[in-house]
Motif scaffolding. Structure first.
Motif, PDB file in Angstrom:
ATOM      1  N   GLU A  82       0.838  -1.198   0.000  1.00 42.89           N
ATOM      2  CA  GLU A  82       0.000   0.000   0.000  1.00 42.89           C
ATOM      3  C   GLU A  82       0.875   1.250   0.000  1.00 42.89           C
ATOM      4  OE1 GLU A  82      -3.972  -1.605   2.410  1.00 42.89           O
ATOM      5  OE2 GLU A  82      -2.619  -0.163   3.359  1.00 42.89           O
ATOM      6  N   VAL A  83       0.407   2.274  -0.707  1.00 42.91           N
ATOM      7  CA  VAL A  83       0.979   3.618  -0.612  1.00 42.91           C
ATOM      8  C   VAL A  83      -0.056   4.456   0.119  1.00 42.91           C
ATOM      9  CG1 VAL A  83       1.741   5.654  -1.870  1.00 42.91           C
ATOM     10  CG2 VAL A  83       2.342   3.371  -2.709  1.00 42.91           C
ATOM     11  N   ILE A  84       0.360   5.115   1.185  1.00 43.59           N
ATOM     12  CA  ILE A  84      -0.598   5.757   2.084  1.00 43.59           C
ATOM     13  C   ILE A  84      -0.376   7.262   2.168  1.00 43.59           C
ATOM     14  CG2 ILE A  84      -1.333   5.904   4.507  1.00 43.59           C
ATOM     15  CD1 ILE A  84      -0.804   2.896   4.711  1.00 43.59           C
ATOM     16  N   GLU A  85      -1.478   7.982   2.143  1.00 38.72           N
ATOM     17  CA  GLU A  85      -1.493   9.422   2.365  1.00 38.72           C
ATOM     18  C   GLU A  85      -2.367   9.690   3.588  1.00 38.72           C
ATOM     19  OE1 GLU A  85      -0.741  13.439   1.962  1.00 38.72           O
ATOM     20  OE2 GLU A  85       0.132  11.834   0.763  1.00 38.72           O
ATOM     21  N   LEU A  86      -1.848  10.489   4.530  1.00 40.42           N
ATOM     22  CA  LEU A  86      -2.619  10.885   5.704  1.00 40.42           C
ATOM     23  C   LEU A  86      -3.153  12.294   5.511  1.00 40.42           C
ATOM     24  CD1 LEU A  86      -0.256   9.623   8.563  1.00 40.42           C
ATOM     25  CD2 LEU A  86      -2.265   8.479   7.647  1.00 40.42           C
ATOM     26  N   LYS A  87      -4.441  12.473   5.771  1.00 39.01           N
ATOM     27  CA  LYS A  87      -5.063  13.775   5.584  1.00 39.01           C
ATOM     28  C   LYS A  87      -6.075  14.053   6.689  1.00 39.01           C
ATOM     29  CE  LYS A  87      -3.397  15.505   1.707  1.00 39.01           C
ATOM     30  NZ  LYS A  87      -2.676  16.791   1.695  1.00 39.01           N
ATOM     31  N   PRO A  88      -6.138  15.312   7.175  1.00 46.16           N
ATOM     32  CA  PRO A  88      -7.207  15.658   8.116  1.00 46.16           C
ATOM     33  C   PRO A  88      -8.569  15.400   7.470  1.00 46.16           C
ATOM     34  CG  PRO A  88      -5.549  17.390   8.025  1.00 46.16           C
ATOM     35  CD  PRO A  88      -5.236  16.443   6.901  1.00 46.16           C
ATOM     36  N   ALA A  89      -9.408  14.637   8.161  1.00 48.47           N
ATOM     37  CA  ALA A  89     -10.750  14.283   7.670  1.00 48.47           C
ATOM     38  C   ALA A  89     -10.694  13.512   6.354  1.00 48.47           C
ATOM     39  CB  ALA A  89     -11.615  15.530   7.515  1.00 48.47           C
ATOM     40  N   GLY A  90      -9.521  13.046   5.970  1.00 49.73           N
ATOM     41  CA  GLY A  90      -9.384  12.266   4.738  1.00 49.73           C
ATOM     42  C   GLY A  90      -9.590  13.069   3.475  1.00 49.73           C
ATOM     43  N   LYS A  91      -9.478  14.394   3.569  1.00 50.00           N
ATOM     44  CA  LYS A  91      -9.733  15.252   2.401  1.00 50.00           C
ATOM     45  C   LYS A  91      -8.554  15.185   1.428  1.00 50.00           C
ATOM     46  CE  LYS A  91     -12.754  18.497   4.873  1.00 50.00           C
ATOM     47  NZ  LYS A  91     -12.930  19.894   5.325  1.00 50.00           N
ATOM     48  N   GLU A 107       3.584   1.071 -11.031  1.00 53.42           N
ATOM     49  CA  GLU A 107       5.003   1.209 -10.691  1.00 53.42           C
ATOM     50  C   GLU A 107       5.421   0.406  -9.456  1.00 53.42           C
ATOM     51  OE1 GLU A 107       7.459   2.804 -12.290  1.00 53.42           O
ATOM     52  OE2 GLU A 107       6.065   3.270 -13.923  1.00 53.42           O
ATOM     53  N   LEU A 108       4.484   0.212  -8.518  1.00 53.58           N
ATOM     54  CA  LEU A 108       4.838  -0.451  -7.271  1.00 53.58           C
ATOM     55  C   LEU A 108       3.966  -1.668  -6.970  1.00 53.58           C
ATOM     56  CD1 LEU A 108       5.304   2.712  -4.996  1.00 53.58           C
ATOM     57  CD2 LEU A 108       7.106   1.215  -5.831  1.00 53.58           C
ATOM     58  N   ASP A 109       3.021  -1.942  -7.870  1.00 54.42           N
ATOM     59  CA  ASP A 109       2.050  -3.008  -7.605  1.00 54.42           C
ATOM     60  C   ASP A 109       1.401  -2.790  -6.239  1.00 54.42           C
ATOM     61  OD1 ASP A 109       0.567  -5.302  -8.008  1.00 54.42           O
ATOM     62  OD2 ASP A 109       2.094  -6.620  -7.152  1.00 54.42           O
ATOM     63  N   ALA A 110       1.030  -1.532  -5.965  1.00 54.93           N
ATOM     64  CA  ALA A 110       0.520  -1.150  -4.658  1.00 54.93           C
ATOM     65  C   ALA A 110      -0.801  -0.409  -4.789  1.00 54.93           C
ATOM     66  CB  ALA A 110       1.532  -0.261  -3.932  1.00 54.93           C
ATOM     67  N   LYS A 111      -1.638  -0.568  -3.783  1.00 54.11           N
ATOM     68  CA  LYS A 111      -2.900   0.153  -3.717  1.00 54.11           C
ATOM     69  C   LYS A 111      -2.676   1.506  -3.055  1.00 54.11           C
ATOM     70  CE  LYS A 111      -7.550  -0.081  -1.723  1.00 54.11           C
ATOM     71  NZ  LYS A 111      -8.485  -0.874  -0.874  1.00 54.11           N
ATOM     72  N   PHE A 112      -3.249   2.575  -3.646  1.00 59.39           N
ATOM     73  CA  PHE A 112      -3.161   3.907  -3.061  1.00 59.39           C
ATOM     74  C   PHE A 112      -4.316   4.091  -2.087  1.00 59.39           C
ATOM     75  CE2 PHE A 112      -3.776   8.674  -3.622  1.00 59.39           C
ATOM     76  CZ  PHE A 112      -2.737   8.994  -2.755  1.00 59.39           C
ATOM     77  N   LYS A 113      -4.000   4.553  -0.883  1.00 60.84           N
ATOM     78  CA  LYS A 113      -5.005   4.622   0.172  1.00 60.84           C
ATOM     79  C   LYS A 113      -4.863   5.933   0.949  1.00 60.84           C
ATOM     80  CE  LYS A 113      -6.575   1.782   4.105  1.00 60.84           C
ATOM     81  NZ  LYS A 113      -6.282   0.535   4.862  1.00 60.84           N
ATOM     82  N   VAL A 114      -5.982   6.587   1.221  1.00 62.09           N
ATOM     83  CA  VAL A 114      -5.996   7.801   2.030  1.00 62.09           C
ATOM     84  C   VAL A 114      -6.585   7.456   3.395  1.00 62.09           C
ATOM     85  CG1 VAL A 114      -6.841  10.158   2.267  1.00 62.09           C
ATOM     86  CG2 VAL A 114      -6.224   9.273   0.002  1.00 62.09           C
ATOM     87  N   ILE A 115      -5.851   7.792   4.463  1.00 59.37           N
ATOM     88  CA  ILE A 115      -6.296   7.535   5.836  1.00 59.37           C
ATOM     89  C   ILE A 115      -6.485   8.870   6.550  1.00 59.37           C
ATOM     90  CG2 ILE A 115      -5.635   6.517   8.060  1.00 59.37           C
ATOM     91  CD1 ILE A 115      -4.067   4.421   6.585  1.00 59.37           C
ATOM     92  N   THR A 116      -7.524   8.961   7.352  1.00 61.49           N
ATOM     93  CA  THR A 116      -7.774  10.212   8.073  1.00 61.49           C
ATOM     94  C   THR A 116      -6.853  10.326   9.289  1.00 61.49           C
ATOM     95  OG1 THR A 116      -9.444   9.334   9.592  1.00 61.49           O
ATOM     96  CG2 THR A 116     -10.206  10.035   7.408  1.00 61.49           C
ATOM     97  N   ASN A 117      -6.418  11.550   9.578  1.00 57.37           N
ATOM     98  CA  ASN A 117      -5.644  11.784  10.799  1.00 57.37           C
ATOM     99  C   ASN A 117      -6.437  11.361  12.030  1.00 57.37           C
ATOM    100  OD1 ASN A 117      -3.709  12.864   9.164  1.00 57.37           O
ATOM    101  ND2 ASN A 117      -3.786  14.936  10.019  1.00 57.37           N
ATOM    102  N   GLU A 118      -7.754  11.577  11.966  1.00 64.92           N
ATOM    103  CA  GLU A 118      -8.603  11.257  13.106  1.00 64.92           C
ATOM    104  C   GLU A 118      -8.588   9.768  13.434  1.00 64.92           C
ATOM    105  OE1 GLU A 118      -9.550  15.134  11.504  1.00 64.92           O
ATOM    106  OE2 GLU A 118      -9.364  13.171  10.548  1.00 64.92           O
TER     107      GLU A 118
END
Length: 208
Positions: A82-91, A107-118
């Motif tokens: 997984e490639v992960i991005e952390l965002k307030p409220a997941g925005k 490029e990485l055979d990875a799933k892109f995922k957004v996780i909320t800071n909360e």
């Protein structure tokens, strides 16, 4: 195909312009540069997850709509990436999500995922406990605790649920430090678990 690697130069620039945290982990043995408190806690939670093999903060960079983009973390699990991005409220910009998902998949055979800071902050105490455990493990990597680990496993086999104070002889600091280290190594291996509802102390519940 790109090779995930912490983007040191970009990370160092942010050291002087944002509140950053430096921490060495076991599943990321280099010194990680974390650009926010949420990123640091997230790394600690990854370290606690038995399904996570390794992780890399700020693992790569790409261009999206003419602007440089560096995700927060790359994680390898036992059966996925997984490639992960952390965002307030997941925005996160919806227009960027699809092309980034396609890029990381190819490029990485990875799933892109957004996780909320909360979501991370909801597990803050567990993450803080694991930061304490990891710092003990990293600072004492040279110490051998095979005997102490066997003793602890036997004690917990005889009585599967105990308090940390039952297992560590706090009055004998030389011995107790090795017992503490052995216990934390067993926790990191997933052979022993602790109650993460409160800060680690002698009343912390330990189970096999």
């Amino acid at each position: 195909m790109i090779i995930p690697k912490q983007q040191i130069n970009s990370a160092k620039k942010i050291l002087v312009s944002a509140q950053c945290y430096l921490q060495k982990f076991i599943k990321f043995p280099d010194i990680g540069i974390f650009h926010s408190y949420a990123e640091l806690l997230h790394a600690a939670l990854l370290e606690s997850n038995q399904l996570v093999n390794s992780f890399i903060p700020q693992p790569c960079k790409t261009i999206i709509n003419g602007r440089r983009y560096i995700p927060d973390c790359y994680v390898t699990f036992s059966n996925k990436r997984e490639v992960i991005e952390l965002k307030p409220a997941g925005k996160f910009n919806d227009a960027h999500f699809a092309p980034l998902s396609e890029f990381f998949n190819s490029e990485l055979d990875a799933k892109f995922k957004v996780i909320t800071n909360e979501e991370i902050f909801a597990q803050e105490q567990k993450a803080l406990n694991w930061l304490f455990i990891i710092r003990v493990l990293v600072n004492n990597a040279h110490e051998a605790t095979d005997n102490q680990e066997c003793q602890l496993i036997k004690l917990l086999s005889d009585k599967p649920e105990q308090n940390l104070g039952d297992l560590i002889q706090i009055g004998n600091r030389m011995n107790s430090s090795l017992q503490e280290l052995a216990l934390f190594r067993l926790i990191h291996k997933g052979q022993v678990s602790i109650n993460n509802d409160k800060e680690i102390d002698l009343n912390t519940e330990v189970s096999l």
